[in-house]
Design an enzyme around this catalytic site. Structure first.
Site, mmCIF file in Angstrom:
data_model
loop_
_atom_site.group_PDB
_atom_site.id
_atom_site.type_symbol
_atom_site.label_atom_id
_atom_site.label_comp_id
_atom_site.label_asym_id
_atom_site.label_seq_id
_atom_site.Cartn_x
_atom_site.Cartn_y
_atom_site.Cartn_z
ATOM 1 N N CYS A 133 -13.786 56.988 84.784
ATOM 2 C CA CYS A 133 -12.646 56.209 84.449
ATOM 3 C C CYS A 133 -12.457 55.913 82.660
ATOM 4 C CB CYS A 133 -12.781 54.666 85.158
ATOM 5 S SG CYS A 133 -14.498 53.931 84.795
ATOM 6 N N HIS A 249 -10.534 48.583 81.054
ATOM 7 C CA HIS A 249 -11.437 49.146 80.241
ATOM 8 C C HIS A 249 -10.880 49.272 78.697
ATOM 9 C CE1 HIS A 249 -14.320 49.817 83.049
ATOM 10 N NE2 HIS A 249 -14.338 51.106 83.246
HETATM 11 N N1 LIG Z 1 -14.591 50.913 89.848
HETATM 12 C C1 LIG Z 1 -14.189 51.751 89.068
HETATM 13 O O1 LIG Z 1 -13.359 51.300 88.068
HETATM 14 C C2 LIG Z 1 -14.385 53.148 89.383
HETATM 15 C C3 LIG Z 1 -13.484 53.929 88.412
HETATM 16 C C4 LIG Z 1 -13.682 55.614 88.668
HETATM 17 C C5 LIG Z 1 -14.406 55.913 89.862
HETATM 18 N N2 LIG Z 1 -15.394 54.991 90.495
HETATM 19 C C6 LIG Z 1 -16.059 55.864 91.616
HETATM 20 O O2 LIG Z 1 -15.467 55.272 92.580
HETATM 21 C C7 LIG Z 1 -16.559 55.015 93.593
HETATM 22 C C8 LIG Z 1 -16.388 53.869 94.348
HETATM 23 O O3 LIG Z 1 -16.316 52.710 93.324
HETATM 24 P P1 LIG Z 1 -16.008 51.227 93.772
HETATM 25 O O4 LIG Z 1 -16.178 50.538 92.333
HETATM 26 O O5 LIG Z 1 -14.718 51.003 94.672
HETATM 27 O O6 LIG Z 1 -17.471 50.721 94.655
HETATM 28 P P2 LIG Z 1 -17.529 49.403 95.529
HETATM 29 O O7 LIG Z 1 -16.537 48.251 95.112
HETATM 30 O O8 LIG Z 1 -18.982 49.266 95.537
HETATM 31 O O9 LIG Z 1 -17.050 49.943 96.843
HETATM 32 C C9 LIG Z 1 -17.939 50.791 97.700
HETATM 33 C C10 LIG Z 1 -17.352 51.575 98.706
HETATM 34 O O10 LIG Z 1 -18.062 52.481 99.334
HETATM 35 C C11 LIG Z 1 -18.092 52.195 100.684
HETATM 36 N N3 LIG Z 1 -19.489 52.747 101.132
HETATM 37 C C12 LIG Z 1 -20.767 52.745 100.655
HETATM 38 N N4 LIG Z 1 -21.616 53.212 101.480
HETATM 39 C C13 LIG Z 1 -20.819 53.948 102.328
HETATM 40 C C14 LIG Z 1 -21.139 54.793 103.506
HETATM 41 N N5 LIG Z 1 -22.670 55.197 103.770
HETATM 42 N N6 LIG Z 1 -20.076 55.282 104.115
HETATM 43 C C15 LIG Z 1 -19.039 54.902 103.928
HETATM 44 N N7 LIG Z 1 -18.601 54.202 103.198
HETATM 45 C C16 LIG Z 1 -19.500 53.774 102.127
HETATM 46 C C17 LIG Z 1 -18.182 50.645 100.745
HETATM 47 O O11 LIG Z 1 -18.046 50.426 102.056
HETATM 48 P P3 LIG Z 1 -18.544 49.002 102.872
HETATM 49 O O12 LIG Z 1 -17.779 47.867 102.318
HETATM 50 O O13 LIG Z 1 -18.419 49.196 104.158
HETATM 51 O O14 LIG Z 1 -20.029 48.805 102.268
HETATM 52 C C18 LIG Z 1 -17.142 50.432 99.974
HETATM 53 O O15 LIG Z 1 -15.830 50.546 100.408
HETATM 54 C C19 LIG Z 1 -17.692 55.362 93.033
HETATM 55 O O16 LIG Z 1 -18.271 56.759 93.316
HETATM 56 C C20 LIG Z 1 -17.476 55.029 91.716
HETATM 57 O O17 LIG Z 1 -18.198 55.993 90.747
HETATM 58 C C21 LIG Z 1 -15.031 53.551 90.290
#
Ligand SMILES: NC(=O)c1ccc[n+]([C@@H]2O[C@H](COP(=O)([O-])OP(=O)(O)OC[C@H]3O[C@@H](n4cnc5c(N)ncnc54)[C@H](OP(=O)(O)O)[C@@H]3O)[C@@H](O)[C@H]2O)c1
Length: 349
Positions: A133, A249
Site C-alpha cells: 500500500c 497513509h
Molecule cells: N489493510 C491494508 O491497508 C492492506 C493494503 C495492501 C495490502 N494488504 C494485504 O491484503 C491482505 C489482507 O489484509 P487486510 O488488512 O484486509 O486483513 P484483515 O482485515 O485481517 O482480513 C483478513 C481476511 O483474510 C481472511 N482469512 C484469514 N485466514 C484465512 C483462511 N485460512 N482462508 C480464507 N480466508 C482467510 C479473513 O477471513 P475471516 O474473517 O473469515 O477470518 C479476512 O477476510 C494482506 O495480505 C495484507 O498484507 C492490506
C-alpha cells in the site's frame, strides 16, 4: 462479464473490493465471497448492504476454479502461497494483494497508472501482484517526476494508518484510545497487532526487522518501486512509522532528480498525472490530510500531493507530502484496476 472470487471477503481489504464491485468498477456476473471457516454462514451481501450477484460464502479449500475468471486474494501471504497456484493451474487469473509473489521475476508487479504495459499480455504464470500500500501512492507521485527530470534517489518517511493492520488493527486503535481517554493512567503492554500500543503513540517499526535493521515494510519500499518503475539502481531510503490514525497513509518524500526543475514544472507534471490531486504551492493553499481524504469516493480514488517544494539552493531536490487511502488506492482499487486493465487489453473476460 466476469466471475470473481474475493478471497478474504470479510477483511478490511476484501470488503472494500466488494464495495467497489458494487459500485460497478468492473462488470461482474458472479461474485464468490471466500473466508476462513470462521466466516462460513455469514451473509456478507446483507451485512455490507451489497447489491451484487453473490454466491454463499465458502472457504478457500472448497473454492472450485470452474467458470472462475479471477481470484482476488486478500487473505494474507500464507493463504496466497498455499492456494493461488491451484487456481492458476486451472486457468484462473490471480491478483494477489499479499507480499507472497511480488518480487518473483515471472510475476508482474503492477500499478495501472505507472506500468500498464507490464500487462499487455496475460502473465505466463497467471499471477499479477498488487504492490504494498505505501509503495503504490509513492510510485504514483514519483512516476511523473521521473518522466519530467529522471529520478536519482528517494528518501521517504511514512505515517501509516491503523487500517493497514486490517480489521484487528482498527479495533485495537479504537479500543485502546477509548480506554486511555476514560482512564489516562491505564497501563499498555507491548504486543497486539502493531507490536506496541498505538493509541496516542508513534511506532517506528512496521513489520519485523531483518539483520540489516530494516523492517519488512521498509524493505518493500526500497525494492518494489525499483521493479514497478523499471529502475533497478534507484536509491531509496525508507523509515516506516505506524501512527494513531484510522485511515489513509501519509508520506513525507524527498526526491533527488537528475535534471534541475522549477516548482511550476513539478506542479504541472503532477497535475497532469491520472487521478492525482495537486494542492498548489502558493501560501494559504490547503494540503492533504488523512481525515479529509478518507471521506467522499472521489477523494478515496485519488493520490493527494501537497507541500510541493523545490529547494532554493538545489533545483534538483524536490520535497512532497503524499496522502492516499491505503484500502482503496493502496489495495482494493489498484487490484480491481489491474482486472480492468486485463479486460481492456482483451485477454481477460
Ligand atoms: N489493510 C491494508 O491497508 C492492506 C493494503 C495492501 C495490502 N494488504 C494485504 O491484503 C491482505 C489482507 O489484509 P487486510 O488488512 O484486509 O486483513 P484483515 O482485515 O485481517 O482480513 C483478513 C481476511 O483474510 C481472511 N482469512 C484469514 N485466514 C484465512 C483462511 N485460512 N482462508 C480464507 N480466508 C482467510 C479473513 O477471513 P475471516 O474473517 O473469515 O477470518 C479476512 O477476510 C494482506 O495480505 C495484507 O498484507 C492490506
Amino acid at each position: 462479464m466476469l466471475s470473481i472470487a474475493i478471497v478474504g471477503a470479510t477483511g478490511a481489504v476484501g470488503r472494500e473490493c466488494l464495495a467497489l464491485l458494487d459500485r460497478g468498477i468492473v462488470p461482474v456476473e458472479r461474485v464468490l465471497p471466500v473466508g476462513s471457516p470462521r466466516s462460513v454462514g455469514r451473509d456478507v451481501g446483507a451485512e455490507f448492504g451489497l447489491d451484487l450477484p453473490l454466491d454463499p460464502l465458502t472457504t478457500v479449500e472448497e473454492l472450485a476454479p470452474d467458470d472462475l475468471d479471477v481470484g482476488l486474494f486478500c487473505a494474507g501471504a500464507e493463504v496466497s502461497a498455499r492456494e493461488a497456484e491451484r487456481l492458476t493451474s486451472a486457468g484462473v487469473l490471480v491478483v494477489d494483494n499479499s507480499s507472497a509473489f511480488r518480487m518473483r521475476a515471472d510475476v508482474p508487479l503492477v500499478v495501472p497508472q505507472v506500468n500498464p504495459h507490464a500487462l499487455a499480455r496475460r502473465p505466463s504464470g497467471g499471477i499479477v501482484a498488487n504492490p504494498n500500500c505505501s509503495t503504490i501512492q509513492l510510485v504514483r507521485a514519483l512516476h511523473p517526476l521521473h518522466e519530467l527530470a529522471g529520478l536519482e534517489s528517494v528518501v521517504v518517511a511514512t505515517y501509516q494508518a491503523a487500517s493497514g493492520g486490517g480489521l484487528r488493527g482498527l479495533a485495537e486503535l479504537a479500543g485502546d484510545s477509548a480506554k486511555l481517554l476514560s482512564d489516562p493512567g491505564t497501563q499498555s503492554e507491548p504486543g497486539g497487532r502493531f507490536g506496541q500500543p498505538l493509541a496516542f503513540n508513534l511506532v517506528p517499526e512496521v513489520g519485523l526487522r531483518d539483520e540489516t535493521g530494516l523492517t519488512h515494510e521498509e524493505r518493500k519500499l526500497v525494492r518494489e518501486p525499483r521493479k514497478i518503475l523499471g529502475l533497478p539502481d534507484l536509491r531509496v531510503s525508507a523509515t516506516a512509522v505506524r501512527v494513531p490514525v484510522f485511515h489513509c497513509h501519509s508520506e513525507a518524500v524527498h526526491i533527488r532528480l537528475r535534471e534541475p526543475v522549477t516548482g511550476e514544472a513539478v506542479e504541472k507534471a503532477l497535475a497532469n498525472a491520472c487521478d492525482l490531486r495537486v494542492y498548489g504551492r502558493s501560501a494559504g493553499s490547503p494540503y492533504p490530510m488523512p481525515r479529509f481524504v478518507f471521506g467522499e469516493a472521489e477523494d478515496r480514488v485519488k493520490v493527494h500531493v501537497g507541500r510541493i517544494r523545490v529547494e532554493p539552493e538545489d533545483p534538483r531536490a524536490v520535497a512532497v507530502w503524499i496522502v492516499a487511502d491505503n484500502l482503496w488506492v493502496g489495495a482494493a482499487l489498484n487490484a480491481l484496476q489491474i482486472v480492468e486493465l486485463g479486460v481492456s487489453y482483451g485477454w481477460l473476460g
